[in-house]
Design a protein around this motif. Structure first.
Motif, PDB file in Angstrom:
ATOM      1  N   TRP A 222     -12.697  97.127 -22.700  1.00 38.59           N
ATOM      2  CA  TRP A 222     -11.870  98.052 -24.148  1.00 38.59           C
ATOM      3  C   TRP A 222     -10.705  97.109 -24.363  1.00 38.59           C
ATOM      4  O   TRP A 222      -9.730  97.095 -23.595  1.00 38.59           O
ATOM      5  N   ARG A 223     -10.919  96.304 -25.571  1.00 41.92           N
ATOM      6  CA  ARG A 223      -9.966  95.343 -25.844  1.00 41.92           C
ATOM      7  C   ARG A 223      -8.561  95.920 -26.641  1.00 41.92           C
ATOM      8  O   ARG A 223      -7.471  95.388 -26.289  1.00 41.92           O
ATOM      9  N   ARG A 224      -9.006  97.174 -26.952  1.00 47.01           N
ATOM     10  CA  ARG A 224      -7.473  97.887 -27.652  1.00 47.01           C
ATOM     11  C   ARG A 224      -6.887  98.692 -26.710  1.00 47.01           C
ATOM     12  O   ARG A 224      -7.623  99.530 -26.045  1.00 47.01           O
ATOM     13  N   PRO A 225      -5.841  98.500 -26.635  1.00 45.37           N
ATOM     14  CA  PRO A 225      -4.813  99.094 -25.803  1.00 45.37           C
ATOM     15  C   PRO A 225      -5.024 100.546 -25.842  1.00 45.37           C
ATOM     16  O   PRO A 225      -5.062 101.161 -26.930  1.00 45.37           O
ATOM     17  N   ARG A 226      -5.230 101.438 -24.751  1.00 44.34           N
ATOM     18  CA  ARG A 226      -5.178 102.775 -24.762  1.00 44.34           C
ATOM     19  C   ARG A 226      -4.545 103.309 -23.565  1.00 44.34           C
ATOM     20  O   ARG A 226      -4.271 102.700 -22.371  1.00 44.34           O
ATOM     21  N   MET A 227      -4.281 104.749 -23.531  1.00 47.53           N
ATOM     22  CA  MET A 227      -3.810 105.356 -22.269  1.00 47.53           C
ATOM     23  C   MET A 227      -5.116 105.850 -21.551  1.00 47.53           C
ATOM     24  O   MET A 227      -5.794 106.466 -22.178  1.00 47.53           O
ATOM     25  N   ILE A 228      -5.210 105.513 -20.178  1.00 43.54           N
ATOM     26  CA  ILE A 228      -6.458 106.039 -19.472  1.00 43.54           C
ATOM     27  C   ILE A 228      -5.903 106.801 -18.386  1.00 43.54           C
ATOM     28  O   ILE A 228      -5.004 106.699 -17.380  1.00 43.54           O
TER      29      ILE A 228
ATOM     30  N   HIS B  69       2.502  99.497 -15.991  1.00 43.73           N
ATOM     31  CA  HIS B  69       1.540 100.081 -16.884  1.00 43.73           C
ATOM     32  C   HIS B  69       0.858 100.839 -16.043  1.00 43.73           C
ATOM     33  O   HIS B  69      -0.202 101.482 -16.369  1.00 43.73           O
TER      34      HIS B  69
ATOM     35  N   PRO C 142     -12.616  99.519 -18.190  1.00 46.94           N
ATOM     36  CA  PRO C 142     -11.125  99.085 -18.985  1.00 46.94           C
ATOM     37  C   PRO C 142     -11.033  97.694 -19.287  1.00 46.94           C
ATOM     38  O   PRO C 142     -10.588  97.385 -20.427  1.00 46.94           O
TER      39      PRO C 142
ATOM     40  N   TRP D 102      -3.199  95.365 -20.301  1.00 46.63           N
ATOM     41  CA  TRP D 102      -2.923  95.750 -21.766  1.00 46.63           C
ATOM     42  C   TRP D 102      -3.153  97.448 -22.020  1.00 46.63           C
ATOM     43  O   TRP D 102      -2.723  97.814 -23.155  1.00 46.63           O
ATOM     44  N   HIS D 103      -3.519  98.009 -20.952  1.00 50.73           N
ATOM     45  CA  HIS D 103      -3.569  99.465 -21.110  1.00 50.73           C
ATOM     46  C   HIS D 103      -2.479 100.378 -20.205  1.00 50.73           C
ATOM     47  O   HIS D 103      -1.921  99.492 -19.374  1.00 50.73           O
ATOM     48  N   GLU D 104      -2.361 101.460 -20.447  1.00 52.80           N
ATOM     49  CA  GLU D 104      -1.498 102.222 -19.702  1.00 52.80           C
ATOM     50  C   GLU D 104      -2.446 103.176 -18.713  1.00 52.80           C
ATOM     51  O   GLU D 104      -3.354 103.865 -19.381  1.00 52.80           O
TER      52      GLU D 104
END
Length: 233
Positions: free
Chosen positions: A50-56, A115, A47, A86-88
């Motif tokens: 992975w620079r672009r925020p995403r739901m994990i 988050h 994670p 920056w992720h959820e």
């Protein structure tokens, strides 16, 4: 990590076990060991890349709070989630008391960062104790996954919960879900002002029965989940 062991009737037709066991014994396949519990430390820091925020969905093929997972490994998972803010992250477990005990020991003076969402899975009214364990977990965002719903749930105490997901079982031998069970949960959520998400009716495949309830989709979502932090402290 991947792999798990079954602990209640909701696990009987586990999609992750069915998928994994197809590849048992296949040399060099990620599931060469089938659904045996397997720690995968090389994935711990993915994670952070992975620079672009995403739901994990954490451990979609396992249960982080399985009794055979070392606490030191769970620590590393939470360390990564805290850093990658920056992720959820969604964590779902049937080992609700183990999650409660771990979280309350790690977060003594503050709740889990908002988050990181914590949830429990309940399949019928015999497993409502998991909801009580969730309410007593020092979390900012708590969610309940009633999937697969294979029997009536009965009255739930939804206080302190931020989201309820309901869905029927899918795959070979899927057990049917009664509409009255779903509507009962929908009504309880409405009375408690808890967002309600209806995922699917289930059947031979996830899309077999569609996801309309009384002619429409129900896509409730936690309200401003990050703001839950201020409400929890």
């Amino acid at each position: 990590m991947t792999g798990c062991t079954k602990i209640s009737s909701g696990c009987d037709n586990c999609y992750a076990a069915r998928f994994s066991e197809r590849f048992r014994g296949v040399p060099d396949h990620p599931f060469e060991s089938g659904f045996d519990l397997t720690l995968r430390p090389r994935r711990l820091e993915q994670p952070l890349q992975w620079r672009r925020p995403r739901m994990i969905f954490v451990n979609s093929m396992s249960d982080l709070f399985h009794k055979d997972v070392p606490t030191s490994f769970v620590d590393r998972v939470f360390d990564t989630m805290e850093r990658a803010d920056w992720h959820e992250f969604q964590i779902l477990t049937k080992r609700s008391s183990l999650m409660r005990d771990y979280v309350n020991a790690r977060y003594v003076s503050r709740p889990v960062p908002p988050h990181i969402w914590l949830g429990v899975s309940v399949e019928d009214g015999t497993k409502k104790s998991r909801v009580a364990h969730l309410r007593n977990t020092n979390a900012s965002v708590r969610f309940l996954s009633v999937e697969p719903l294979i029997g009536p749930i009965g009255t739930l105490d939804l206080s302190g919960l931020h989201w309820v997901i309901v869905g029927g079982e899918s795959g070979p031998g899927a057990r049917p879900m009664e509409k009255v069970w779903v509507v009962d949960l929908q009504v309880q959520c409405a009375k408690a002002d808890v967002p309600f998400f209806f995922k699917q009716w289930g059947g031979r495949s996830p899309k077999t029965g569609g996801r309309l309830l009384d002619g429409r989709e129900h896509n409730g979502w936690p309200r401003n989940a990050r703001a839950a932090m201020s409400a929890a402290v």
